[in-house]
Structures are given as structure tokens and as C-alpha cells.
Design an enzyme around this catalytic site. Sequence first.
Site, PDB file in Angstrom:
ATOM      1  N   CYS A  31       0.748  -1.169  -0.020  1.00  0.00           N
ATOM      2  CA  CYS A  31      -0.071  -0.076   0.071  1.00  0.00           C
ATOM      3  C   CYS A  31       0.963   1.274   0.098  1.00  0.00           C
ATOM      4  O   CYS A  31       1.674   1.415   0.906  1.00  0.00           O
ATOM      5  CB  CYS A  31      -0.957   0.027   1.153  1.00  0.00           C
ATOM      6  SG  CYS A  31      -1.662   1.532   1.777  1.00  0.00           S
ATOM      7  N   CYS A  34       0.081   4.001   2.752  1.00  0.00           N
ATOM      8  CA  CYS A  34       0.510   3.469   3.795  1.00  0.00           C
ATOM      9  C   CYS A  34       1.632   4.020   4.329  1.00  0.00           C
ATOM     10  O   CYS A  34       2.058   4.160   5.608  1.00  0.00           O
ATOM     11  CB  CYS A  34       0.088   1.884   4.236  1.00  0.00           C
ATOM     12  SG  CYS A  34      -1.364   1.275   3.874  1.00  0.00           S
TER      13      CYS A  34
END
Length: 301
Positions: A31, A34
Amino acid sequence: MIDVTIQNFEAEVIEASMTTPVLVDFWAPWCGPCKSLGPILEKVEEAYAGRFKLVKINSDDEQQLAGAFGIRSIPTCVLLMGGQPVDGFMGALPESQVKAFLDKHLPPADELPPEVVEEAAAPEPVAAPGSDDAIAALAQAVADKPDDDNARFDFIKALLLLGRTDDAKVAFAPVIAKAMAVRKLEALQHWMNALDVVENAYEPADAALAARIAANKRDFDARYELAQHHMAAQRWTAAMDELLEILMRDKAWNSDLARKTYVAILEIIDVPKPKVAEGQIPPEDPTVATYRRRLSSVVLS
């Protein structure tokens, strides 16, 4: 920052949040956002010097925890105090917004000593699901508001999850007449029907049913009964997979019974959405979201 798994979740998150607010960061290695948010959270944790605790949960590795919190996209952060979620946000927020989010809930660093902060700021701990205190609280909620279908649903669902079928049937009896008119109650009825089918079976029938299906993929009676066996054992996705096999071949089979049972399972497994900041969309359980899409694609095709 601490990496949390199912093994240390109780100690590092639930127990820890009884004395210090815990911010849970759901992330995954693939991600991109993230990777942007992670360093910001760590910087803020250091700057706040013990006012909250930061933990990270890899949502790919810990799907059970992600499902329990209804995580549908990452990054998602959930703040826990007193053992329960109180707020959250999704997406890679800038540092200023992360601090603004935390400042809504955290007491000032110099306001009170830790022991007093705990009493003043943290909500009352919630009994663990399935505990005697939790069941008693749910029963009391029904007693206080016997016409509250949501309260009754939560109580009966908790009893069924614990295998207390007879107690669940007693609690269900006062509303059985309106079960077909209230989706949550209808979902419970489907679940209890499945439990009755398994209880009345002469022997474990999964293998025999699977053999019938292998011999005739359109043996919908066998498929539906197998789905009920999965429901009784709380194998929810397996049950929905079997029901989808029926729907792909005959959407209206048996007066729409397969679709109604499928929807009932979605109602049962859907979990309460955690509170999120104003303007944020509560995350949806990824399993529920996936199987809603599958149902739509089949029914609308």
C-alpha cells in the site's frame, strides 16, 4: 510503535487502551499511502510523548483482526479507549490533520496525572463479547426495550454464536410473528432453521450432500441443505458460496429462498461500524463487501 498480531492483540491493544489511548494503524506492505502515513504516525507518537500508543496491524497477515474492525480500505486508523473503538479515519492524512484528530480525544499532557486521566477520559470498559457480563447486558437491553428489534437481534445473535440455541429460541419467541417483516429477525430465523436441519439429521451429511452435487450440479435441494450445514457450523463464506451456485443457475429457485438466505448471512456477519471522524465514511467489513458485490453481479446479470 508495535506490530500487533492475533496473539498479542488482547494485551497490546485492548488491555493497553484501558490506561492509554491506542491508535491502531491497519496497513499492508503493498500500500503506497500506508508508506506515507506510517512515518507521520511515528513522528506524532514521539512528539506526543506517551499521550497515546501507536500499534500497526498488517491487514494481509491478520485478516481476522481486519475483519473484526470492518476494514474495507487501507490505510485505516482506529482509536481505542477503555477497550473500545471511539473514532477513526481512512487515508494518508497530513501531520496537521492527524494531530487535530488526536487532539479531539487525548487529554492535554500536563492536565492531569495518568491515573486521573484514565478515570476522566476513558469510557467504561465494555465486557468482552460472549462473556457472562456481555450476555447479561444484552439481555437487560431487551428487557428494558422489548420492542427494540436491534437489541433483540444482538442478544439472540450472541446466544447463537455461543451455541445456546435453546436460550436463543426462547428469546426469539416473542417476535417470531413479525420475523418475515424485519430483516434482522428474518436472518435469525434462517440461522435457526439451519440449526434445526443439522440437529435433525441422522448423521453428518456433508459428504453425502457433496456426492449428490458432484453427480448433479443442479441438485439445488442438496446444495441448499449443504449451505444450511455450513451455516449451522458458522462457515459463513462456504454457505454463501453454495447459495451463489444455486443463484447462478436459477435466480428464483424455491420462491427466492437461496437469495433470501444469502442476504440473511450478510446481515448476520456484518459487524457494527466503528465511529469515524466527521466527513469520513465508516469502513465496511471486507468479506461483507466482497460477497455483496458477488450477489449483485449474479442477480443483476
